[in-house]
Design an enzyme around this catalytic site. Sequence first.
Site, PDB file in Angstrom:
ATOM      1  N   GLN A 270       0.818  -1.212   0.000  1.00 49.81           N
ATOM      2  CA  GLN A 270       0.000   0.000   0.000  1.00 49.81           C
ATOM      3  C   GLN A 270       0.852   1.263   0.000  1.00 49.81           C
ATOM      4  O   GLN A 270       0.465   2.283  -0.568  1.00 49.81           O
ATOM      5  CB  GLN A 270      -0.957  -0.013   1.188  1.00 49.81           C
ATOM      6  CG  GLN A 270      -1.994  -1.126   1.114  1.00 49.81           C
ATOM      7  CD  GLN A 270      -2.755  -1.133  -0.207  1.00 49.81           C
ATOM      8  OE1 GLN A 270      -3.482  -0.205  -0.527  1.00 49.81           O
ATOM      9  NE2 GLN A 270      -2.579  -2.199  -0.998  1.00 49.81           N
ATOM     10  N   HIS A 273       1.588   3.013  -3.394  1.00 52.01           N
ATOM     11  CA  HIS A 273       0.668   3.898  -4.104  1.00 52.01           C
ATOM     12  C   HIS A 273       1.150   5.332  -4.163  1.00 52.01           C
ATOM     13  O   HIS A 273       1.001   6.005  -5.176  1.00 52.01           O
ATOM     14  CB  HIS A 273      -0.708   3.885  -3.418  1.00 52.01           C
ATOM     15  CG  HIS A 273      -1.574   2.735  -3.803  1.00 52.01           C
ATOM     16  ND1 HIS A 273      -2.288   2.714  -4.971  1.00 52.01           N
ATOM     17  CD2 HIS A 273      -1.858   1.578  -3.168  1.00 52.01           C
ATOM     18  CE1 HIS A 273      -2.974   1.589  -5.046  1.00 52.01           C
ATOM     19  NE2 HIS A 273      -2.726   0.877  -3.967  1.00 52.01           N
ATOM     20  N   GLU A 339      -9.041   2.386   6.042  1.00 56.66           N
ATOM     21  CA  GLU A 339      -9.606   2.048   4.731  1.00 56.66           C
ATOM     22  C   GLU A 339      -9.528   0.537   4.522  1.00 56.66           C
ATOM     23  O   GLU A 339     -10.522  -0.119   4.195  1.00 56.66           O
ATOM     24  CB  GLU A 339      -8.830   2.779   3.636  1.00 56.66           C
ATOM     25  CG  GLU A 339      -9.288   2.442   2.232  1.00 56.66           C
ATOM     26  CD  GLU A 339      -8.347   2.985   1.158  1.00 56.66           C
ATOM     27  OE1 GLU A 339      -8.788   3.061   0.003  1.00 56.66           O
ATOM     28  OE2 GLU A 339      -7.181   3.296   1.475  1.00 56.66           O
ATOM     29  N   HIS A 340      -8.340  -0.019   4.681  1.00 56.93           N
ATOM     30  CA  HIS A 340      -8.122  -1.469   4.587  1.00 56.93           C
ATOM     31  C   HIS A 340      -7.603  -1.955   5.941  1.00 56.93           C
ATOM     32  O   HIS A 340      -6.626  -1.407   6.444  1.00 56.93           O
ATOM     33  CB  HIS A 340      -7.066  -1.821   3.540  1.00 56.93           C
ATOM     34  CG  HIS A 340      -7.276  -1.207   2.193  1.00 56.93           C
ATOM     35  ND1 HIS A 340      -6.624  -0.059   1.795  1.00 56.93           N
ATOM     36  CD2 HIS A 340      -8.059  -1.586   1.160  1.00 56.93           C
ATOM     37  CE1 HIS A 340      -6.989   0.237   0.560  1.00 56.93           C
ATOM     38  NE2 HIS A 340      -7.865  -0.665   0.149  1.00 56.93           N
ATOM     39  N   ASP A 373      -7.823  -5.406  -3.947  1.00 57.64           N
ATOM     40  CA  ASP A 373      -7.576  -4.404  -4.980  1.00 57.64           C
ATOM     41  C   ASP A 373      -8.005  -4.893  -6.354  1.00 57.64           C
ATOM     42  O   ASP A 373      -8.378  -4.078  -7.214  1.00 57.64           O
ATOM     43  CB  ASP A 373      -6.094  -4.041  -5.020  1.00 57.64           C
ATOM     44  CG  ASP A 373      -5.688  -3.106  -3.891  1.00 57.64           C
ATOM     45  OD1 ASP A 373      -6.568  -2.446  -3.331  1.00 57.64           O
ATOM     46  OD2 ASP A 373      -4.479  -3.048  -3.582  1.00 57.64           O
ATOM     47  N   HIS A 432     -52.567  21.244   8.798  1.00 58.73           N
ATOM     48  CA  HIS A 432     -52.283  19.838   8.528  1.00 58.73           C
ATOM     49  C   HIS A 432     -53.479  18.974   8.906  1.00 58.73           C
ATOM     50  O   HIS A 432     -53.918  18.101   8.151  1.00 58.73           O
ATOM     51  CB  HIS A 432     -51.048  19.369   9.314  1.00 58.73           C
ATOM     52  CG  HIS A 432     -49.743  19.828   8.742  1.00 58.73           C
ATOM     53  ND1 HIS A 432     -49.404  21.150   8.590  1.00 58.73           N
ATOM     54  CD2 HIS A 432     -48.670  19.113   8.299  1.00 58.73           C
ATOM     55  CE1 HIS A 432     -48.186  21.237   8.062  1.00 58.73           C
ATOM     56  NE2 HIS A 432     -47.716  20.015   7.883  1.00 58.73           N
TER      57      HIS A 432
END
Length: 441
Positions: A270, A273, A339-340, A373, A432
């Site tokens: 990761q 990236h 996230e992961h 992924d 109403h």
Amino acid sequence: MINRLDLRGRSLSARELIEALPRAEVRVEDAAAVVEPIIAAVRERGAAELRDLAERFDGVRPTHLRVPADDVARALLELDPAVRAAIEESISRVRAVHAAQLPAPFTVDLAPGAQVRQRWVPVRRVGLYVPGGLAVYPSSVIMNVVAAQEAGVRSLAVASPPQRSGGGLPHPTILAACALLGIDEIYAVGGAQAIAMFAYGATGSEPQDGAILCEPVNVVTGPGNVYVAAAKRLVRGVVGIDAEAGTTEIAILADAGADPGHVAADLISQAEHDPAAAAVLVTPSVELASAVEARLTDAALATRHSERVLQALAGPQSAIVLVDSVDHGIEVVDAYGAEHLEIQTADAAAVAERITNAGAIFVGPYSPVSLGDYMAGSNHVLPTGGCAHFASGLGVHSFIKAVQVIEYSADALEEIATRIVAFADAEDLPAHGEAVQARFV
């Protein structure tokens, strides 16, 4: 190379724990100040501004902002057969999972003649963003497009940054993935300007654009950098968005039984990236922490993108976090909201069931994030930066909306009329109640 954070023996409040954990030093609010004039300029000048911004940010001025069909067909024809087979397998698995996400309609009969029905309706049109930058992401094409298709969306547009090496077109593998998914509306537009184009539409500036280059959409989805996240924040309300998905992050909860080589490899995967990517190991085992540290440097130096990996691992967003126990580790990763999240502990499946805050959870030593992924079938467009505390990853639900249908007979309405009137009077909204009473005069 990677920082250590020792939380053993410390009793922290929820807020203190969140503040103690490593995070990237990136503020979407700061990026918004840069992005706001970009959005305004795209809204005002359309395609002409998109070309100017491409030249400014991507180093190329696209002749065709909307990719011609011949270029899409050529990209598929020239695609490596092994890559095509991998993309097709991924599409098949992701489609199977997302087809199962469709919620069922329901009907509730509250009394004779009193019925509420709910059905799910796809939005009309979506804009799907696929980042470029340091890597190529045909996998993000799949994640965005398949989820929207399985939701029943009829009009789909994809945008991805123009490439200097491709003469101003998106990367050919992106185009080929679109072709395999039947997408023919593809734009060579990147970054915040793509989000603005989707939200407000864009008029043409060259004959090949037509009078209208791109019609506005209802929902914008897809990952990107902090400027893409800021743009999505600024157009929310004009369009729906999935989440402010920023730079990737991985957290691994591991005990002494975990393989340090696996853990190091997954952290590096990761970190590859982006230099701002976050890689966090949470463990009660000092021995594992030291073993992972020992492997990280050599493994990072050996990988192709070693410079960005080393920068990511050494950054303030990455750390090895020492905890008292696996139970303490569960508390820490829940506060982090990764996230992961990988679980590499004894009874990993049981531990995973106790986690409430994560974009996606990968259970056991043979479920690495890399699987998610590409080939797991799950979606890899996931909430980052702690947004997993309140947001979900991309899915069919991102492209549908619930519509409730209420149908009462005269008898069913009359049965509860006095209670409606009592409610209306209590809220000092007598008209109403009068609207109900008027039916029984």
